[in-house]
Write a protein that holds these residues in place. Structure first.
Motif, short mmCIF file in Angstrom:
data_model
loop_
_atom_site.label_atom_id
_atom_site.label_comp_id
_atom_site.label_asym_id
_atom_site.label_seq_id
_atom_site.Cartn_x
_atom_site.Cartn_y
_atom_site.Cartn_z
N ILE A 31 0.83 -1.20 0.00
CA ILE A 31 0.00 0.00 0.00
C ILE A 31 0.87 1.26 0.00
CG2 ILE A 31 -1.58 1.36 1.43
CD1 ILE A 31 -2.90 -1.31 2.18
N VAL A 34 2.52 1.66 -3.50
CA VAL A 34 1.58 2.15 -4.52
C VAL A 34 1.31 3.64 -4.26
CG1 VAL A 34 -0.74 1.95 -5.45
CG2 VAL A 34 0.54 -0.09 -4.88
N ASN A 35 1.12 3.98 -2.99
CA ASN A 35 0.93 5.38 -2.63
C ASN A 35 2.08 6.23 -3.12
OD1 ASN A 35 -1.45 5.03 -1.33
ND2 ASN A 35 -0.62 5.05 0.73
N TYR A 47 -1.48 12.80 -2.71
CA TYR A 47 -1.27 12.66 -1.27
C TYR A 47 -2.53 12.37 -0.44
CZ TYR A 47 0.09 13.83 3.47
OH TYR A 47 0.29 13.80 4.81
N TRP A 49 -5.41 10.99 -1.17
CA TRP A 49 -5.95 9.65 -1.41
C TRP A 49 -5.00 8.60 -0.82
CZ3 TRP A 49 -6.65 13.60 -4.88
CH2 TRP A 49 -8.00 13.90 -5.21
N ALA A 50 -3.71 8.89 -0.94
CA ALA A 50 -2.71 7.97 -0.39
C ALA A 50 -2.92 7.84 1.12
CB ALA A 50 -1.31 8.49 -0.69
N LYS A 53 -5.97 5.73 1.97
CA LYS A 53 -5.71 4.30 1.81
C LYS A 53 -4.93 3.75 3.00
CE LYS A 53 -7.45 3.30 -2.18
NZ LYS A 53 -8.78 2.74 -2.09
N ASP A 56 -7.11 3.71 6.10
CA ASP A 56 -8.11 2.67 5.95
C ASP A 56 -7.51 1.32 6.36
OD1 ASP A 56 -10.42 1.40 5.30
OD2 ASP A 56 -10.04 1.35 3.15
N TYR A 57 -6.32 1.05 5.85
CA TYR A 57 -5.68 -0.24 6.15
C TYR A 57 -5.34 -0.36 7.63
CZ TYR A 57 -2.73 -4.30 6.05
OH TYR A 57 -2.20 -5.53 6.31
N SER A 72 -13.67 5.98 7.69
CA SER A 72 -14.58 6.26 6.58
C SER A 72 -14.28 7.58 5.90
CB SER A 72 -16.02 6.20 7.07
OG SER A 72 -16.16 6.99 8.23
#
Lengths: 324, 354
Positions: A31, A34-35, A47, A49-50, A53, A56-57, A72
């Motif tokens: 993750i 990819v970020n 940044y 969205w990274a 993610k 979230d993980y 969320s």
């Protein structure tokens, strides 16, 4: 901290919910990479969205009583905050340059400094509001209910005292802010509280600092364990007349184990192992927080509203402040 | 029928339910109250799996489901159009370590390409945009941070020695001898060249000294410091962007100004300085073998334990000797005695005898 019960509750009501961290280094590494790639390709615009993610993980990987936490927040929300934060910082820099060239260098610098000082508490406040309203467990949202004006005034006063005492007051400042922030945290219908004392925290740090110097750094692990203990043991969650106490089970020896292991991982993988090292640390933290008390988690009910302004969240990143 | 747990967004209580998976929707009824049944369309819910172990389903208003039964997860996965499925993240989360290793390999490849090909190129492009006056300002800045004990008599002699050589450059150079026990010599951008007296003691012929000065002048002429600075700066900016740490970009920019004092050049720049130094020697009809002998001296000191800073940044002296020899073979040039150079060098050697 010793727990004091007003009356001995029935034995069957005492429970010890378990915190677990179940993330895997490989997935987390994937993750992050990819970020990193997407951030690089988009020159950093990816940044928010990274970050979504990653959070979230990490949230999904943290479990309380076998149910994971949920993050969320979305990249879109944080992107709006990101743009506003950039705008604000640029405006401040432009103001600084303009004043410096038109009036005086010192005026520009002072305005810039004051601007940053004003932004920091507002950013922390905004970030706390956003971060916790986007955190939930079994559908029950967390929330931060601190008052912006109260926090703002308190922060500036504490900051001022810290500056004029050349940093000595810093321990008191940190405790005051932590007491206030955690005291305003909600987990559905439950509330958190933190009872930190500036003097105790100051002594802890002075002792830690000098013993670490004397032992050539070795005591550092025990200092870390003391800080962790001070953080966790003064934490409490209250629900009606019931409560949970938090207790650290980490020792200096355990800290030494995990931190040295992580150092070895990072060195021998030339830095590529940082994701595994971080996961180790999260596991260690989750394993070493013991919770006990008479709250029935099932009774927690929804009380907190959603809050979607992410500007503070991005500002704290820009200013490199870590919250809580 | 699969087992699962339902929460209603009102309290944190989990209720055991029996789930049925259909092609367009799922429904579940409560174990405790058989008459109560809830039905959700796939289009109205949000679902994600985690570590292939947990399936979380969320409905915007009615609550959510937590499912750990592997058969249920499999059945659900075959019908539900996962949004994440096609994304890179979905792939990473499904493949765990395998994905991590392939990504690491890819990344290392990209990193190497960027580091060795793109960044030097980018650095040169940026450096070309900067005026020469920038070099001098940078040199002055660096000089103000380095405090050398200057030997004025030696510096005068060295300046006279250097005047005998035509540098064929628009830059103006200053030459100084500094007192220090380190064997070193360096050039600051803008043309300020310093030779340590310990190194002068090791140098035996005027050709060697001329070679040393040509080498340093070439560093200035080809703007190695500025090019390196630009390269380092673009490196750190890209590295920061890479680790998505925006806050540090500004601090990186300001800290770069200090790296100049380290004064290390890459092998590539050393090679250029050697080769261009040879050209200066040829133009001035000085024996090019001076460069070979200079490198011989350096390599002999190299083997001693005391590693001076200047030499440690000149790696693989053997390699350098080889290409310098080859270059001399390729372009031999006549040389002649310069009595003035000989005279000044003799005076210098009287000051700094080994």
């Amino acid at each position: 901290m010793q727990q004091v019960y007003s009356a001995t509750p029935p034995k069957d009501l005492i429970n010890q919910p378990k915190l677990n961290f179940i993330g895997s280094g490989g997935t987390y590494f994937g993750i992050l990479i990819v970020n990193a790639l997407l951030c690089m390709v988009t020159l950093g615009l990816y940044y928010p969205w990274a970050k979504a993610k990653k959070l979230d993980y990490l949230y999904s990987s943290t479990e309380l009583e076998k149910s994971g936490f949920t993050w969320s927040g979305t990249g879109n929300e944080m992107f709006k905050g990101f743009i506003k934060a950039i705008g604000l910082i640029i405006a401040l820099v432009v103001l600084n340059i303009t004043l410096a060239s038109l009036v005086h260098k010192a005026v520009g610098a002072i305005v810039y400094f004051v601007g940053i000082m004003v932004i920091i508490p507002l950013a922390i406040h905004g970030s706390l509001r956003y971060r916790f309203s986007r955190t939930s467990w079994r559908g029950i949202r967390f929330g931060y209910r601190g008052d912006r004006n109260v926090f703002f005034k308190m922060f500036l006063k504490e900051m001022f005292l810290t500056i004029i005492t050349a940093g000595i007051y810093g321990s008191w400042m940190i405790m005051k802010i932590r007491n206030y922030v955690i005291g305003n945290l909600k987990f559905g219908s439950a509330e958190f509280s933190y009872k930190g004392d500036g003097w105790e925290f100051f002594v802890l740090n002075i002792k830690g600092y000098f013993l670490t110097l004397i032992t050539l750094g070795i005591y550092g692990f025990w200092w870390q364990a003391d800080l962790f203990k001070y953080y966790i043991d003064n934490l409490k969650m209250v629900h009606g007349d019931k409560s949970y106490n938090f207790r650290s089970t980490a020792t200096g020896g355990k800290f030494a184990g995990v931190l040295i292991l992580n150092l070895i991982i990072i060195i021998f993988t030339l830095g590529f192992g940082f994701a595994w090292a971080q996961i180790n640390l999260f596991k260690f933290i989750a394993e070493n927080i013991a919770i006990d008390g008479d709250i029935q988690l099932e009774e927690l009910s929804q009380t907190e509203e959603e809050y979607s302004n992410a500007m503070g969240e991005d500002l704290v990143d820009f200013l490199d402040i870590s919250i809580i | 029928m699969y087992p699962g747990n339902y929460f209603d967004n009102q309290t944190a209580a989990l209720t055991a339910v029996d789930i049925q998976i259909h092609s367009e929707h799922l429904d579940f009824h409560f174990l405790e109250d058989n008459t109560r049944k809830i039905s959700w369309l796939y289009s109205e819910i949000n679902a994600e799996t985690f570590n292939k172990r947990v399936l979380k389903i969320k409905h915007p208003t009615e609550g959510g489901l937590e499912i750990t039964d592997p058969e249920c997860i499999q059945a659900f996965t075959s019908y539900y159009p996962f949004r994440q499925k096609k994304s890179l993240y979905g792939w990473v989360i499904r493949n765990g370590n395998k994905a991590a290793i392939s990504l690491a390999a890819l990344l290392l490849g990209i990193f190497l390409i960027i580091y060795f090909l793109v960044l030097p190129f980018l650095g040169d492009v940026i450096a070309k945009q900067l005026p020469k006056s920038f070099d001098r300002e940078l040199g002055d800045l660096a000089r103000s941070t380095i405090h050398e004990k200057i030997d004025t008599t030696g510096s005068d002699l060295l300046t006279r020695f250097a005047k005998q050589i035509n540098w064929n450059s628009k830059d103006t150079f200053t030459f100084e001898v500094a007192k220090s026990s380190v064997i070193n010599a360096y050039a600051l951008p803008g043309g300020h060249i310093v030779v340590y007296e310990e190194l002068l003691k090791k140098i035996n012929t005027k050709e060697e000294l001329a070679a040393l000065l040509s080498h340093e002048v070439s560093h200035v002429e080809y703007r190695h410091s500025v090019r390196k600075l630009c390269k380092d700066m673009s490196t750190s900016i890209i590295v920061s962007a890479f680790f998505s740490n925006i806050g540090s970009v500004t601090s990186t920019l300001s800290s770069q100004a200090n790296t100049l004092s380290s004064l290390t050049y890459s092998r590539e720049y050393e090679k250029e300085a050697d080769i261009e130094g040879l050209a200066i020697l040829r133009k001035n009809k000085i024996d090019q073998q001076g460069m070979v002998k200079l490198l011989d001296i350096l390599s002999s000191i190299d083997q001693k334990i005391k590693i001076p800073t200047f030499l440690s940044t000149h790696p693989l002296t053997k390699d350098r000797i080889n290409y310098v020899k080859e270059r001399i073979k390729e372009s031999p040039a006549p040389y002649e005695e310069n009595p003035e150079l000989t005279k000044i060098f003799k005076q210098l050697k009287e000051l700094y005898h080994s």
